[in-house]
Design an enzyme around this catalytic site. Structure first.
Site, PDB file in Angstrom:
ATOM      1  N   ASP A 107      42.449  31.292  36.390  1.00 53.20           N
ATOM      2  CA  ASP A 107      43.417  32.236  36.960  1.00 53.20           C
ATOM      3  C   ASP A 107      44.602  31.498  37.573  1.00 53.20           C
ATOM      4  O   ASP A 107      44.451  30.434  38.182  1.00 53.20           O
ATOM      5  CB  ASP A 107      42.761  33.092  38.049  1.00 53.20           C
ATOM      6  CG  ASP A 107      41.782  34.097  37.484  1.00 53.20           C
ATOM      7  OD1 ASP A 107      41.952  34.504  36.320  1.00 53.20           O
ATOM      8  OD2 ASP A 107      40.844  34.480  38.199  1.00 53.20           O
ATOM      9  N   TYR A 160      44.217  48.087  41.147  1.00 53.40           N
ATOM     10  CA  TYR A 160      44.135  47.544  42.495  1.00 53.40           C
ATOM     11  C   TYR A 160      44.420  48.686  43.478  1.00 53.40           C
ATOM     12  O   TYR A 160      45.464  49.332  43.393  1.00 53.40           O
ATOM     13  CB  TYR A 160      45.165  46.445  42.703  1.00 53.40           C
ATOM     14  CG  TYR A 160      44.883  45.165  41.961  1.00 53.40           C
ATOM     15  CD1 TYR A 160      43.699  44.461  42.158  1.00 53.40           C
ATOM     16  CD2 TYR A 160      45.817  44.632  41.064  1.00 53.40           C
ATOM     17  CE1 TYR A 160      43.446  43.269  41.489  1.00 53.40           C
ATOM     18  CE2 TYR A 160      45.573  43.444  40.393  1.00 53.40           C
ATOM     19  CZ  TYR A 160      44.390  42.768  40.617  1.00 53.40           C
ATOM     20  OH  TYR A 160      44.144  41.593  39.953  1.00 53.40           O
ATOM     21  N   ARG A 214      40.764  50.312  35.517  1.00 48.18           N
ATOM     22  CA  ARG A 214      40.698  49.681  36.825  1.00 48.18           C
ATOM     23  C   ARG A 214      42.094  49.446  37.386  1.00 48.18           C
ATOM     24  O   ARG A 214      42.983  48.956  36.666  1.00 48.18           O
ATOM     25  CB  ARG A 214      39.943  48.355  36.747  1.00 48.18           C
ATOM     26  CG  ARG A 214      39.769  47.674  38.106  1.00 48.18           C
ATOM     27  CD  ARG A 214      39.018  46.374  37.982  1.00 48.18           C
ATOM     28  NE  ARG A 214      39.066  45.625  39.229  1.00 48.18           N
ATOM     29  CZ  ARG A 214      38.760  44.344  39.349  1.00 48.18           C
ATOM     30  NH1 ARG A 214      38.388  43.650  38.292  1.00 48.18           N
ATOM     31  NH2 ARG A 214      38.834  43.748  40.524  1.00 48.18           N
ATOM     32  N   ASP A 231      35.821  31.178  41.523  1.00 46.41           N
ATOM     33  CA  ASP A 231      36.982  31.745  40.836  1.00 46.41           C
ATOM     34  C   ASP A 231      38.224  31.025  41.364  1.00 46.41           C
ATOM     35  O   ASP A 231      38.848  31.458  42.317  1.00 46.41           O
ATOM     36  CB  ASP A 231      37.050  33.251  41.099  1.00 46.41           C
ATOM     37  CG  ASP A 231      38.051  33.958  40.223  1.00 46.41           C
ATOM     38  OD1 ASP A 231      38.641  33.294  39.349  1.00 46.41           O
ATOM     39  OD2 ASP A 231      38.253  35.173  40.404  1.00 46.41           O
ATOM     40  N   ASP A 241      33.176  31.569  36.695  1.00 49.16           N
ATOM     41  CA  ASP A 241      33.200  33.022  36.456  1.00 49.16           C
ATOM     42  C   ASP A 241      33.320  33.400  34.982  1.00 49.16           C
ATOM     43  O   ASP A 241      33.503  34.567  34.647  1.00 49.16           O
ATOM     44  CB  ASP A 241      34.321  33.683  37.271  1.00 49.16           C
ATOM     45  CG  ASP A 241      35.715  33.351  36.755  1.00 49.16           C
ATOM     46  OD1 ASP A 241      35.841  32.468  35.872  1.00 49.16           O
ATOM     47  OD2 ASP A 241      36.675  33.979  37.236  1.00 49.16           O
TER      48      ASP A 241
END
Length: 259
Positions: free
Chosen positions: A132, A99, A97, A164, A127
Site C-alpha cells: 500500500d 469509507y 464498501r 499492512d 496481508d
C-alpha cells in the site's frame, strides 16, 4: 408521496471519479460492474500489479492510484481477475464498501511488483496484498494514474492481526517536491500532515463497528527503512510469479498472454 431511500453520506451519489487518460473506465461507478483498466502508451491494457515497473528511475518509484483524495469508495486492484483491474471492494454481505470515517485527505494506491507474503517472516503475517502507498501531496490524483513518487518513510499498521505496511510518498508533480525529502521536511512545509495521517489509519474502521487499529511504532520510519520494505516485498512478489510461492486464485501476468 413515495419516501426516498436513505443513503449514507459516504455513498457519493451521481459522482463520477476522475480517471487517468492512461486508463479506461467501464460500467457504472458505485456498481459491481465498474472497473478501471490501466493502459500503456499504445493504449493496450496492462496489469498494474505485474506489468508495470516498480522503479520509475532516478531513485523514484511507480505508484498506481486506486483511490483519489476525497473519494470515499474503497477501490483496489483485483488480484484474482484477469488483467487486475481496479474495482470497488465489497463488504461481507456483498454490498459496495465505502469509507464512513470521513473523506480521505490523501491519495491511496499500490506499488507494482510487490506482495506482502502471509507466510513471510515476522511476528505478524503479511496481508496478502500488493504494498500500500499513501501519497501526501496537495492535489487529488486521478484514479488509474501511474505516478512517479519519492519515498518519505512508512508506517506499519497492524490491521486485524496482519501487517499492512503503508509507504508514504510524494508525487514528483507536487509543487513542494524539491523541498520535501522526509517527514521532517513534510511537517515544515505542511504542518499537521503526519498527525492527520496517523489519526486516519488508527480510526478509519471504527465507524464500521471495528476496534481501533494499532501501529507497531508511533513514529514513521525513515525513507531508507521504507525502501528496505519495498525491496523485501518485491522479492516476495518475484517468488510469487516464479511459482516458488503460491497465491491462491491470483491472476498472474504469465497465466495468459493477454492482459
Amino acid at each position: 408521496n413515495t419516501a426516498k431511500e436513505w443513503v449514507h453520506w459516504s455513498v457519493q451519489v451521481g459522482h463520477q471519479p476522475r480517471v487517468s487518460h492512461h486508463a479506461q473506465a467501464t460500467g457504472t461507478f458505485g456498481k459491481k460492474d465498474f472497473a478501471v483498466y490501466v493502459s500503456d502508451a499504445e493504449g493496450k491494457h496492462v496489469s498494474p500489479w505485474h506489468d508495470l515497473d516498480l522503479s520509475a528511475g532516478g531513485g523514484l518509484y511507480n505508484m498506481v492510484v486506486e483511490i483519489s483524495a476525497g473519494t470515499t469508495a474503497k477501490m483496489e486492484v483485483q488480484k484474482e481477475i484477469k488483467g487486475n483491474p481496479i474495482m470497488q471492494d465489497t463488504n461481507g454481505d456483498g454490498s459496495a464498501r465505502y469509507y464512513t470515517f470521513g473523506s480521505p485527505q490523501f491519495n491511496y494506491g499500490m506499488m507494482p511488483q510487490t506482495w506482502e507474503d502471509p507466510e513471510g517472516a515476522g511476528e505478524f503475517p503479511g496481508d496478502n496484498d500488493p504494498l500500500d502507498v499513501i501519497e501526501v501531496g496537495a492535489h487529488s490524483l486521478a484514479m488509474g494514474k501511474v505516478a512517479a513518487v519519492r519515498v518519505l518513510g512508512s508506517l506499519e499498521l497492524i490491521d486485524e492481526g496482519e501487517v499492512d505496511h503503508k509507504i508514504i510518498v510524494l508525487s514528483d508533480r507536487d509543487e513542494a517536491f524539491d523541498r520535501i525529502f522526509n517527514f521532517e521536511d513534510l511537517e515544515r512545509e505542511r504542518p499537521g500532515t503526519t498527525a492527520r495521517l496517523v489519526d486516519w489509519l488508527l480510526n478509519y474502521k471504527t465507524t464500521d463497528g471495528k476496534p481501533v487499529n494499532a501501529l507497531s511504532q508511533p513514529e514513521p520510519t525513515t525513507a531508507s527503512e521504507a525502501e528496505a520494505i519495498i525491496a523485501e516485498t518485491h522479492a516476495q512478489w518475484q517468488k510469487l510469479v516464479s511459482g516458488e510461492r503460491h497465491g491462491a486464485g491470483f491472476w498472474l501476468a504469465n497465466d495468459d498472454d493477454e492482459a
